[in-house]
Design a protein around this motif. Sequence first.
Motif, short mmCIF file in Angstrom:
data_model
loop_
_atom_site.label_atom_id
_atom_site.label_comp_id
_atom_site.label_asym_id
_atom_site.label_seq_id
_atom_site.Cartn_x
_atom_site.Cartn_y
_atom_site.Cartn_z
N CYS A 31 73.11 -59.22 -4.95
CA CYS A 31 74.46 -58.70 -5.63
C CYS A 31 74.50 -59.46 -7.16
O CYS A 31 74.42 -60.66 -7.10
CB CYS A 31 75.40 -59.24 -4.83
SG CYS A 31 77.28 -58.96 -5.79
N SER A 32 74.85 -58.68 -8.16
CA SER A 32 74.82 -59.16 -9.51
C SER A 32 75.94 -60.30 -9.71
O SER A 32 75.83 -61.06 -10.47
CB SER A 32 74.92 -58.13 -10.50
OG SER A 32 76.14 -57.30 -10.15
N LYS A 33 76.92 -60.22 -8.70
CA LYS A 33 78.19 -61.09 -9.13
C LYS A 33 78.10 -62.39 -8.13
O LYS A 33 78.29 -63.37 -8.50
CB LYS A 33 79.21 -60.22 -8.49
CG LYS A 33 80.70 -60.98 -9.04
CD LYS A 33 81.82 -59.77 -8.98
CE LYS A 33 83.31 -60.53 -9.47
NZ LYS A 33 84.12 -59.69 -9.08
N CYS A 34 77.86 -61.96 -6.55
CA CYS A 34 77.98 -63.31 -5.88
C CYS A 34 76.51 -63.70 -5.32
O CYS A 34 76.27 -64.84 -4.97
CB CYS A 34 78.75 -63.08 -4.44
SG CYS A 34 78.12 -61.69 -3.54
N SER A 49 82.30 -55.97 -4.76
CA SER A 49 82.03 -55.55 -6.20
C SER A 49 80.84 -54.66 -6.37
O SER A 49 79.96 -54.73 -5.33
CB SER A 49 81.89 -56.57 -6.96
OG SER A 49 80.64 -57.26 -6.75
N ASN A 51 78.36 -53.20 -9.49
CA ASN A 51 78.08 -53.26 -11.00
C ASN A 51 79.13 -54.29 -11.68
O ASN A 51 79.55 -53.90 -12.79
CB ASN A 51 78.20 -51.80 -11.53
CG ASN A 51 77.34 -51.67 -12.81
OD1 ASN A 51 76.74 -52.38 -13.19
ND2 ASN A 51 77.67 -50.59 -13.65
N LYS A 52 79.14 -55.64 -11.25
CA LYS A 52 80.25 -56.60 -11.70
C LYS A 52 81.53 -56.33 -11.83
O LYS A 52 82.23 -56.96 -12.43
CB LYS A 52 79.50 -56.95 -12.94
CG LYS A 52 78.13 -57.55 -12.86
CD LYS A 52 77.45 -58.10 -14.19
CE LYS A 52 76.08 -58.58 -14.23
NZ LYS A 52 75.67 -59.16 -15.21
N LYS A 53 82.05 -54.96 -11.13
CA LYS A 53 83.48 -54.76 -11.20
C LYS A 53 83.83 -54.88 -9.76
O LYS A 53 83.13 -54.35 -8.90
CB LYS A 53 83.57 -53.32 -11.68
CG LYS A 53 83.23 -53.37 -13.13
CD LYS A 53 83.38 -51.85 -13.57
CE LYS A 53 82.61 -51.78 -14.98
NZ LYS A 53 81.87 -50.58 -14.97
N GLU A 54 84.99 -55.56 -9.56
CA GLU A 54 85.72 -55.45 -8.06
C GLU A 54 86.08 -54.10 -7.95
O GLU A 54 87.06 -53.59 -8.38
CB GLU A 54 86.74 -56.54 -8.10
CG GLU A 54 87.22 -56.77 -6.67
CD GLU A 54 88.19 -57.98 -6.53
OE1 GLU A 54 89.08 -57.70 -5.92
OE2 GLU A 54 88.01 -58.91 -7.23
#
Length: 60
Positions: A31-34, A49, A51-54
């Motif tokens: 995942c790109s965020k976590c 999320s 694409n880095k959007k929740e």
Amino acid sequence: MSICPKNKSSKGRRDKRRANWKMSVPNLVKCSKCGALMMPHRVCKACGSYNKKEIISVDK
């Protein structure tokens, strides 16, 4: 015309035909965020999320 097979298929010939029915390992990406492993092009189950959007809120 007959639907029935002309001759009996042997077990070896039958099993050779079915030898390619294997399951594939699921492709996982980080995942790109976590950084958790997730299926590509899907919402992350860990942080919710995409694409880095929740997208969805996940209770922690």
